[in-house]
Design a protein around this motif. Structure first.
Motif, PDB file in Angstrom:
ATOM      1  N   LEU A 337       0.780  -1.274  -0.004  1.00 36.41           N
ATOM      2  CA  LEU A 337       0.104   0.012   0.167  1.00 36.41           C
ATOM      3  C   LEU A 337       0.972   1.361  -0.133  1.00 36.41           C
ATOM      4  CD1 LEU A 337      -1.190  -2.286   2.296  1.00 36.41           C
ATOM      5  CD2 LEU A 337      -2.992  -0.662   2.041  1.00 36.41           C
ATOM      6  N   VAL A 338       0.308   2.301  -0.423  1.00 36.63           N
ATOM      7  CA  VAL A 338       0.949   3.579  -0.451  1.00 36.63           C
ATOM      8  C   VAL A 338       0.212   4.744   0.194  1.00 36.63           C
ATOM      9  CG1 VAL A 338       2.655   3.213  -2.228  1.00 36.63           C
ATOM     10  CG2 VAL A 338       0.732   4.272  -2.785  1.00 36.63           C
ATOM     11  N   ARG A 339       0.856   5.259   1.219  1.00 32.43           N
ATOM     12  CA  ARG A 339       0.130   6.553   2.013  1.00 32.43           C
ATOM     13  C   ARG A 339       0.645   7.953   1.438  1.00 32.43           C
ATOM     14  NH1 ARG A 339       1.711   6.155   7.812  1.00 32.43           N
ATOM     15  NH2 ARG A 339       3.056   8.172   7.259  1.00 32.43           N
ATOM     16  N   ILE A 340      -0.656   8.782   1.118  1.00 33.72           N
ATOM     17  CA  ILE A 340      -0.084  10.335   0.718  1.00 33.72           C
ATOM     18  C   ILE A 340      -0.602  10.933   2.320  1.00 33.72           C
ATOM     19  CG2 ILE A 340      -0.558  12.338  -0.544  1.00 33.72           C
ATOM     20  CD1 ILE A 340       0.894   9.768  -1.984  1.00 33.72           C
ATOM     21  N   THR A 341       0.369  11.738   2.561  1.00 34.08           N
ATOM     22  CA  THR A 341       0.257  12.420   4.086  1.00 34.08           C
ATOM     23  C   THR A 341       0.229  13.781   4.202  1.00 34.08           C
ATOM     24  OG1 THR A 341       1.455  10.073   4.608  1.00 34.08           O
ATOM     25  CG2 THR A 341       1.005  11.569   6.462  1.00 34.08           C
ATOM     26  N   PRO A 342      -0.865  14.489   3.819  1.00 35.26           N
ATOM     27  CA  PRO A 342      -0.899  15.837   3.826  1.00 35.26           C
ATOM     28  C   PRO A 342      -0.681  16.368   5.365  1.00 35.26           C
ATOM     29  CG  PRO A 342      -2.321  15.465   2.383  1.00 35.26           C
ATOM     30  CD  PRO A 342      -1.743  14.077   3.205  1.00 35.26           C
ATOM     31  N   GLN A 343       0.164  17.297   5.592  1.00 36.02           N
ATOM     32  CA  GLN A 343       0.266  17.929   7.096  1.00 36.02           C
ATOM     33  C   GLN A 343      -0.679  18.945   7.069  1.00 36.02           C
ATOM     34  OE1 GLN A 343       4.886  18.137   6.470  1.00 36.02           O
ATOM     35  NE2 GLN A 343       4.403  18.789   8.503  1.00 36.02           N
ATOM     36  N   ALA A 344      -1.065  19.182   8.477  1.00 36.29           N
ATOM     37  CA  ALA A 344      -2.256  20.023   8.794  1.00 36.29           C
ATOM     38  C   ALA A 344      -1.527  21.106   9.664  1.00 36.29           C
ATOM     39  CB  ALA A 344      -3.423  19.356   9.214  1.00 36.29           C
ATOM     40  N   GLU A 345      -2.628  21.658  10.507  1.00 39.44           N
ATOM     41  CA  GLU A 345      -2.288  22.738  11.500  1.00 39.44           C
ATOM     42  C   GLU A 345      -1.590  22.194  12.659  1.00 39.44           C
ATOM     43  OE1 GLU A 345      -5.808  20.850  13.013  1.00 39.44           O
ATOM     44  OE2 GLU A 345      -5.429  21.702  10.890  1.00 39.44           O
ATOM     45  N   ARG A 346      -1.046  22.921  13.573  1.00 43.40           N
ATOM     46  CA  ARG A 346      -0.360  22.693  14.684  1.00 43.40           C
ATOM     47  C   ARG A 346      -1.354  22.171  15.698  1.00 43.40           C
ATOM     48  NH1 ARG A 346       4.606  25.192  18.141  1.00 43.40           N
ATOM     49  NH2 ARG A 346       4.540  23.593  19.737  1.00 43.40           N
ATOM     50  N   PRO A 347      -1.518  21.378  16.404  1.00 46.16           N
ATOM     51  CA  PRO A 347      -2.569  20.970  17.419  1.00 46.16           C
ATOM     52  C   PRO A 347      -2.722  21.997  18.329  1.00 46.16           C
ATOM     53  CG  PRO A 347      -1.262  18.942  16.941  1.00 46.16           C
ATOM     54  CD  PRO A 347      -0.454  20.074  16.537  1.00 46.16           C
TER      55      PRO A 347
END
Length: 349
Positions: A337-347
């Motif tokens: 499998l392959v994952r695309i992992t967009p980063q988001a805001e700082r929690p």
């Protein structure tokens, strides 16, 4: 607090054996390597992130057209399966609604998708709508595309048997790379190859886990932050001859975080990367974290199990879920499998 296990996605054993797959590999362009250039990356820098789900039309009419989309809930508390929607064809409005829908459902399995047959550049461009595509510091990735995180076990990989020499279970609840200053939000996993059955993925609703706690206990958690560490994952990779593309970091995040689109509060700790709670003594931190880990793991009434099948793309929100792969199939089977992992805001709380 030291981790009690190693990540199953950390490369284990002889890499040449991992690459020694047969013609059963359906998508050779996604075969991972561990020597992408450059071999070392600078620290990640902060960036402004605006979650697309904040702008979404709550009717979801562009994502789930009436008479076209078929949505089936996996459980009452978490998860859905969708037929009749092609993610790659979504408009800007549809993508915004996708972010909101996934935040609401926590995890959604989209069937009969064409992602795996598209150029990798297009997949990364799609992921980039939801945030900056993350480059994993330790995993393998297709040649020339370090932003693609590979979850790969070749047919010659014997790590499954080794897992159960050390542990009684393969379940390892975690939120991906939670040690980053800006961890992932809307996340995509594409199924390429797998065993005839088994190798499913578990998901748990961390917002529901928070709500299940008593008001007094929730109040005690507010204001607390826990440290998440990349050091152990980096060391595990290096000890097996793998990659460490960035110097490992430690980051403190609030134990309870708020989702920007839904306003939900969710627990944000996981056994894989969380080490200790700031401001508490060792025994206090360990006792509190152990309670939360057990609460999350044992709450099967707020969990679901996603079964993989050809042309499936699973989308989940790493901010309000934790997940675990299940290694219940014998060695000798290809799983890719392959994952695309967009980063988001700082929690934030």
């Amino acid at each position: 607090m030291a981790p009690s296990f190693l990540s199953p996605t950390v490369p284990i054993g002889d890499y040449s054996a991992r690459k020694g797959v047969t013609s059963k590999l359906s998508y050779p362009a996604y075969l991972p390597v561990w020597d992408n250039e450059p071999s070392k990356y600078p620290p990640l820098t902060p960036f402004d992130h605006h979650d697309p789900g904040v702008d979404a039309d709550p009717s979801l009419k562009d994502l789930l057209p009436e008479g076209q989309a078929q949505v089936t809930n996996l459980t009452p508390m978490i998860g859905a399966e969708v037929h009749g929607v092609q993610l790659s064809q979504l408009t800007k409005e549809g993508k915004e609604q996708l972010a909101l829908f996934v935040a609401q459902k926590k995890v959604v399995a989209f069937r009969n998708q064409d992602f795996a047959n598209l150029p990798i550049e297009k997949i990364l461009a799609f992921g980039g709508f939801f945030g900056r595509n993350h480059i994993h510091p330790a995993s393998g990735a297709p040649r020339g595309f370090p932003e693609v995180h590979s979850v790969f076990r070749g047919e010659n990989d014997k790590s499954g048997a080794l897992t159960f020499e050390r542990r009684t279970t393969s379940v390892s609840w975690h939120s991906d790379v939670s040690y980053e200053l800006q961890p992932p939000g809307t996340t995509f996993l594409l199924f390429l190859d797998g065993p005839p059955n088994g190798g499913d993925t578990l998901f748990v609703n961390q917002a529901a886990a928070y709500e299940r706690l008593s008001p007094a206990f929730r109040e005690r958690l507010h204001g607390l932050s826990a440290v998440h560490s990349a050091a152990e994952q980096a060391q595990a990779s290096l000890s097996r001859g793998g990659a460490c593309r960035r110097d490992p970091i430690q980051t403190a995040h609030p134990i309870v975080r708020t989702h920007p689109a839904t306003g939900e509060k969710a627990l944000y700790v996981n056994r894989q990367f969380t080490r200790y709670i700031e401001g508490l003594k060792t025994e206090e931190s360990e006792a509190l974290l152990q309670f939360l880990y057990t609460h999350i793991a044992m709450s099967q009434d707020i969990q679901c199990r996603v079964k993989w099948e050809k042309d499936t793309v699973v989308v989940w929100d790493n901010r309000v879920t934790a997940h675990s792969a299940i290694y219940d199939f014998p060695d000798g089977h290809l799983r890719h499998l392959v994952r695309i992992t967009p980063q988001a805001e700082r929690p934030t709380e």
